[in-house]
Design a protein around this motif. Sequence first.
Motif, short mmCIF file in Angstrom:
data_model
loop_
_atom_site.label_atom_id
_atom_site.label_comp_id
_atom_site.label_asym_id
_atom_site.label_seq_id
_atom_site.Cartn_x
_atom_site.Cartn_y
_atom_site.Cartn_z
N ASN A 14 0.69 -1.43 -0.19
CA ASN A 14 0.12 -0.09 -0.08
C ASN A 14 0.89 1.25 -0.01
O ASN A 14 2.16 1.08 0.43
N THR A 15 0.44 2.30 -0.11
CA THR A 15 1.04 3.65 -0.16
C THR A 15 0.79 4.54 1.04
O THR A 15 0.91 5.75 0.94
N ASP A 16 0.33 3.76 2.05
CA ASP A 16 0.17 4.47 3.35
C ASP A 16 1.46 4.62 4.24
O ASP A 16 2.44 3.85 3.67
N ASN A 17 1.64 5.23 5.19
CA ASN A 17 2.60 4.96 6.20
C ASN A 17 2.14 5.37 7.49
O ASN A 17 1.97 6.58 7.91
N VAL A 18 1.74 4.22 8.57
CA VAL A 18 1.16 4.58 9.53
C VAL A 18 1.92 5.38 10.73
O VAL A 18 1.31 5.66 11.53
N ILE A 19 3.13 5.24 10.58
CA ILE A 19 4.08 5.91 11.54
C ILE A 19 4.15 7.44 11.25
O ILE A 19 3.71 8.01 12.33
N VAL A 20 4.10 7.75 10.12
CA VAL A 20 4.45 9.14 9.92
C VAL A 20 2.96 10.03 9.43
O VAL A 20 2.75 11.08 9.67
N ALA A 21 2.00 9.13 8.95
CA ALA A 21 0.86 9.39 8.54
C ALA A 21 -0.32 8.82 8.94
O ALA A 21 -1.01 8.40 8.12
N GLN A 56 4.41 -1.06 -17.40
CA GLN A 56 3.94 -0.54 -16.23
C GLN A 56 3.36 -1.54 -15.52
O GLN A 56 3.11 -2.69 -15.88
N ASP A 57 3.03 -1.42 -14.20
CA ASP A 57 2.51 -2.20 -13.22
C ASP A 57 1.17 -1.75 -12.90
O ASP A 57 0.46 -0.95 -13.44
N PHE A 58 0.67 -2.70 -12.06
CA PHE A 58 -0.75 -2.62 -11.51
C PHE A 58 -1.39 -1.13 -11.08
O PHE A 58 -2.60 -0.78 -11.24
N ASP A 59 -0.40 -0.72 -10.54
CA ASP A 59 -0.77 0.99 -9.98
C ASP A 59 -0.50 2.10 -10.78
O ASP A 59 -0.12 3.25 -10.39
N GLN A 60 -0.37 1.93 -12.28
CA GLN A 60 0.14 2.82 -13.35
C GLN A 60 -0.80 3.96 -13.21
O GLN A 60 -0.51 5.14 -13.47
N ASN A 61 -2.18 3.85 -13.04
CA ASN A 61 -3.07 4.95 -12.84
C ASN A 61 -3.42 5.49 -11.25
O ASN A 61 -4.71 5.90 -11.29
N LYS A 62 -2.81 4.98 -10.46
CA LYS A 62 -3.05 5.12 -9.14
C LYS A 62 -2.19 6.26 -8.44
O LYS A 62 -1.20 6.42 -8.86
N ASP A 63 -2.69 6.62 -7.24
CA ASP A 63 -2.01 7.70 -6.24
C ASP A 63 -0.84 6.72 -5.72
O ASP A 63 -1.07 5.46 -5.46
N ILE A 118 7.52 -3.51 -10.87
CA ILE A 118 7.80 -3.97 -9.25
C ILE A 118 8.55 -4.93 -9.38
O ILE A 118 8.15 -5.94 -9.67
N LEU A 119 9.77 -4.83 -8.37
CA LEU A 119 10.56 -6.06 -8.26
C LEU A 119 10.39 -6.60 -6.71
O LEU A 119 10.06 -6.01 -5.92
N HIS A 163 4.20 6.77 -2.10
CA HIS A 163 4.92 5.90 -3.04
C HIS A 163 4.52 4.54 -2.14
O HIS A 163 3.91 4.30 -1.15
N LEU A 164 4.85 3.30 -2.87
CA LEU A 164 4.34 2.19 -2.69
C LEU A 164 5.24 1.52 -1.71
O LEU A 164 6.68 1.36 -1.77
#
Length: 512
Positions: free
Chosen positions: A253-260, A316-323, A334-335, A269-270
């Motif tokens: 996911n593109t979250d960060n539970v520590i800083v946000a 492109q990968d699965f998130d090419q059109n995603k935030d 993505i590797l 970013h992923l």
Amino acid sequence: MGRNTRKRRTPLATKAIAASAALALGGGGLIWANFYASAHESSNQSWGGNQTKAATAQVATISCPDVGQKLTNVPNQARQGVAMELSNLDKQITEAYSRLASTRQSQTNDPSFVQNAIVGPLKEKRAATIDRIRIDIQRVGGSFDNSLKQLAACTTQTANQTTAGGQQQNGGQTQNTGGQQQTGGQQQTGGQQQAGGQQQNVGGQAGNGPVAADFVDITKVAPNVQGKPARTGNASTGSFTTRCGVNANKNHNTDNVIVAPGVANGAHHLHDYVGNQKVNAFSSNQTFLQGGTSCQNKSDLSSYYWPVVRVQDGTQDFDQNKDGGGKEGNVGKILTPVSAQIKYVGSPASKVVAMPQFLRIITGDAKTTTNGLANANAHWSCTGFENKVQLTSQYPICPQGSKVVRTFAFQSCWDGQNIDSANHRTHVAFADPASGVCGNGFKAIPQLKMRLVYDITPPTIQNGQVKNAYAVDGFPEQLHKPATDHDDFISVTTNGLANKIANCINNGQRCA
């Protein structure tokens, strides 16, 4: 309580940074944009790419101070609200970057466009956000440093006024060329190749990096790895390895539970996640305990997460059109690591105490392109070279048969009280690199070390351009620089595992 607020790096990190020329920009955030005048190009291309250029205009940057690094004293009751507002600042920079990259024609036609339409409104948004941070802090009785209001303003710069362009490494000696690489009469400035009067984009598949100067043939780099501190008679010499997989199940996911916390796409970013399987922006300590784990030891519910690495080979990968993905300049395939080693080790100077439950540690800095290298802790190398060469400001080009390695050595000193801090740094620190001693009342804890190995076809440099580059995901304005690499950790254990890890290390055992 005497706090050790100095961030001491490991000897490996200290030497790696010395060997990899600094990208320091004197503080402040940096947004790159390409300004082209062309009758042939589309004005809605947000992230660059291959553009037809009929005439050349100005290449500019915007420098925005990093507010979050300055907030070291935020009351616990205000931290959630402050985190939300800091995330808003990141979102504002991301939106400004997108606007810069998608309004090239307007900028060419109107020299004041950037100031009037982008920088001015950005300052107003930032000022309002910083004021909301003030209100959040003062509402619960905290004190606010009014000098932080001065951090609202962003300034424009030309490419010649910044050193954002990376470095060139020659014969093992790092050369900081101020972002300019001289190649056969052509000048590469901040990743902008100027040849025959034409400017090209910042590089990379999405137009925001990396560039050729971000890579170096590791076989041409002089050894730079320092020795470890000498062990004392009280050293804790054991280790504990936990096997948690490589994220083969693609838990991203593109979250960060520590800083946000509470902010979707707070990282922009992923991330790869191993260990705890229930981590996102809305997770809590309670959900961590219910999250399950990818680790073989089911008592290890800790979360280990890091930005993904992508190969920019045109796919492109699965998130090419995603935030957090293609919409924010993180593109390519993505590797998944071929191996991911997670190990806890001891201190050369003392015994360790068990990690407290829910301790959060971030190592490295996702914004070194704009913050400078004060908190950088990136280590890039190749298999067969790890004991000789570690790089911070460049990605290695590995020889045939060798794989790319990312290594993280986390802070190993804890203040003994807090599981987090306002800027997510001051509750932990690095030990002294020469002696391994924790200072100012800090206690030694097991040091988390992570080693990620990737099978990557070596990129090639042709005519000053990098082809099939690989790069770590990051904030779009950070230009995918290698120094922005970072790693995140939340300690969650059950059945006495934290004490078992400490005892194993203190008793000199090798446990798994």
